[in-house]
Write an enzyme that holds these catalytic residues in place. Structure first.
Site, PDB file in Angstrom:
ATOM      1  N   ARG A   1      -9.660  11.160  -1.989  1.00  0.00           N
ATOM      2  CA  ARG A   1     -10.959  11.511  -2.439  1.00  0.00           C
ATOM      3  C   ARG A   1     -11.269  10.377  -1.634  1.00  0.00           C
ATOM      4  NH1 ARG A   1     -15.009   7.728  -2.738  1.00  0.00           N
ATOM      5  NH2 ARG A   1     -13.307   6.580  -4.663  1.00  0.00           N
ATOM      6  N   ASP A   2     -11.088   8.809  -1.975  1.00  0.00           N
ATOM      7  CA  ASP A   2     -11.937   8.305  -0.277  1.00  0.00           C
ATOM      8  C   ASP A   2     -11.990   8.141   0.449  1.00  0.00           C
ATOM      9  OD1 ASP A   2     -13.576   6.057  -0.217  1.00  0.00           O
ATOM     10  OD2 ASP A   2     -12.770   4.614  -1.476  1.00  0.00           O
TER      11      ASP A   2
ATOM     12  N   HIS B   1     -10.323  -2.433  -6.307  1.00  0.00           N
ATOM     13  CA  HIS B   1     -10.604  -1.278  -5.282  1.00  0.00           C
ATOM     14  C   HIS B   1     -11.268  -1.864  -3.988  1.00  0.00           C
ATOM     15  CE1 HIS B   1     -11.825   3.098  -3.848  1.00  0.00           C
ATOM     16  NE2 HIS B   1     -13.058   2.155  -2.845  1.00  0.00           N
TER      17      HIS B   1
ATOM     18  N   HIS C   1     -11.335  -2.582   0.137  1.00  0.00           N
ATOM     19  CA  HIS C   1     -11.665  -2.376   1.378  1.00  0.00           C
ATOM     20  C   HIS C   1     -10.936  -2.698   2.371  1.00  0.00           C
ATOM     21  CE1 HIS C   1     -13.120   2.443   0.872  1.00  0.00           C
ATOM     22  NE2 HIS C   1     -13.406   1.844   0.164  1.00  0.00           N
TER      23      HIS C   1
ATOM     24  N   CYS D   1     -17.036   3.869   4.144  1.00  0.00           N
ATOM     25  CA  CYS D   1     -18.458   5.010   3.896  1.00  0.00           C
ATOM     26  C   CYS D   1     -19.286   5.058   4.778  1.00  0.00           C
ATOM     27  CB  CYS D   1     -18.254   3.295   3.124  1.00  0.00           C
ATOM     28  SG  CYS D   1     -20.086   3.283   1.952  1.00  0.00           S
TER      29      CYS D   1
ATOM     30  N   ASN E   1      -9.582   2.070   3.196  1.00  0.00           N
ATOM     31  CA  ASN E   1      -8.637   1.075   1.802  1.00  0.00           C
ATOM     32  C   ASN E   1      -7.949   0.782   2.525  1.00  0.00           C
ATOM     33  OD1 ASN E   1      -9.868   4.146   1.018  1.00  0.00           O
ATOM     34  ND2 ASN E   1      -9.979   2.809  -0.619  1.00  0.00           N
TER      35      ASN E   1
HETATM   36 ZN    ZN Z   1     -13.594   3.007  -1.316  1.00  0.00          ZN
END
Ligand code: ZN
Length: 312
Positions: free
Chosen positions: A15-16, A210, A212, A243, A252
């Site tokens: 996803r990310d 979470h 990065h 992002c 990430n």
């Molecule tokens: Zn993220």
């Protein structure tokens, strides 16, 4: 948390990791990736995002991916949705867990989901109602994006993070995910933030991290959060991701390096690290232009290294 493990790693690469990829990651490739990664013992995989395909064509196959993911047992299938419409689709598809994201920073939330923070909280309340009615077993996790800094508004006060965490908890969140969306955090800041959030909410709901690796402090931040008591970490295989609102943001934190860190620290993740490294080949085959990150995959295991999971 799954019995027998000390720390829960959660794969967010599907996803990310791929949401800003201009190249469509083929559905078969996504299924091969999640199938192989579930087989490493990964306890949770965020497999897609339920968003309008016009907005993010990468996830046009969300339903098919969840359907394939459900054919495999033994792990939590998570999906992201930024709104009620997507949540409806995710519940219908049969996910185990829904990740809902709101930025602590008002400016970032407007840019990211085109709503005020108040509007996002109100929408979450409607998602809780829908969940209670239609999918009572589904867990709802709330991501506190930009909790450690914002690329639009700069520093984000701890008090703002605590206030939004409180609003989500009151509304019915089953998990709080403190997110360094744009990779601004340092370990000292992480320690203070996680001490505060875990101190207030840690005995009520899981508090996850979470991070990065935008400025190279991702794994240092993991260790700081670990020391503050955090036991749930998002990461992306080979460090895919970024992002759209964080210029030059790298991805990430690297899942394979995260597992190496945790296993080396004597904490069982339940993940087979060598098998995990092999899953990178599936990513490489489907995204041939994309640089893969990760130092463990390059350097290999130190001589005599025994992962905690195998020492058991
Ligand atoms: Zn993220």
């Amino acid at each position: 948390m799954r019995p027998g493990i000390d720390v829960e790693c959660r794969e967010v690469g599907l996803r990310d990791g791929i949401q800003i990829q201009k190249v469509f990651f083929p559905t078969e490739g996504k299924i091969a990736w999640l199938t192989a990664e579930a087989a490493t013992g990964m306890p949770e995989i965020e497999v897609c995002s339920f968003v309008p395909p016009k907005l993010l064509p990468q996830f046009a196959d969300a339903k098919d991916v969840v359907a394939a993911a459900k054919k495999i047992d033994g792990y939590t299938i998570a999906a992201l949705s930024p709104n009620l419409r997507g949540a409806m689709d995710a519940f219908e598809a049969g996910v185990h867990k829904l990740n809902y994201v709101t930025s602590v920073s008002e400016e970032h939330n407007l840019a990211n989901v085109r709503r005020t923070v108040d509007e996002s909280v109100e929408d979450f309340k409607r998602i809780v109602e829908l969940r209670n009615e239609k999918a009572p077993d589904v867990k709802l996790a709330t991501g506190l994006a930009t909790a450690l800094g914002c690329s639009i508004s700069g520093q984000v006060p701890v008090a703002d993070v605590m206030a939004l965490a409180g609003r989500f908890f009151e509304a019915g969140a089953d998990e709080l995910v403190v997110s360094d969306t744009v990779g601004y955090a340092n370990p000292q800041q992480v320690k203070e933030m996680f001490n505060a959030v875990i101190g207030e909410f840690g005995d009520k709901v899981p508090v996850a991290a979470h991070f990065h690796d935008t400025r190279g402090l991702g794994l240092a931040n993991v260790f700081a959060a670990l020391e503050a008591g955090c036991r749930h970490f998002d990461a992306s295989l080979a460090g895919l991701g970024g992002c759209p609102f964080a210029p030059k943001a790298t991805g990430n934190i690297v899942m394979d390096d995260l597992v190496f860190l945790l296993e080396g620290a004597g904490m069982k993740t339940g993940v087979d690290l060598d098998k995990l490294v092999q899953v990178r080949e599936i990513v490489a085959a489907n995204l041939p232009e994309e640089p893969l990150h990760g130092m463990y995959a390059k350097a290999g295991a130190p001589k005599g290294f025994v992962p905690a999971t195998q020492a058991a």
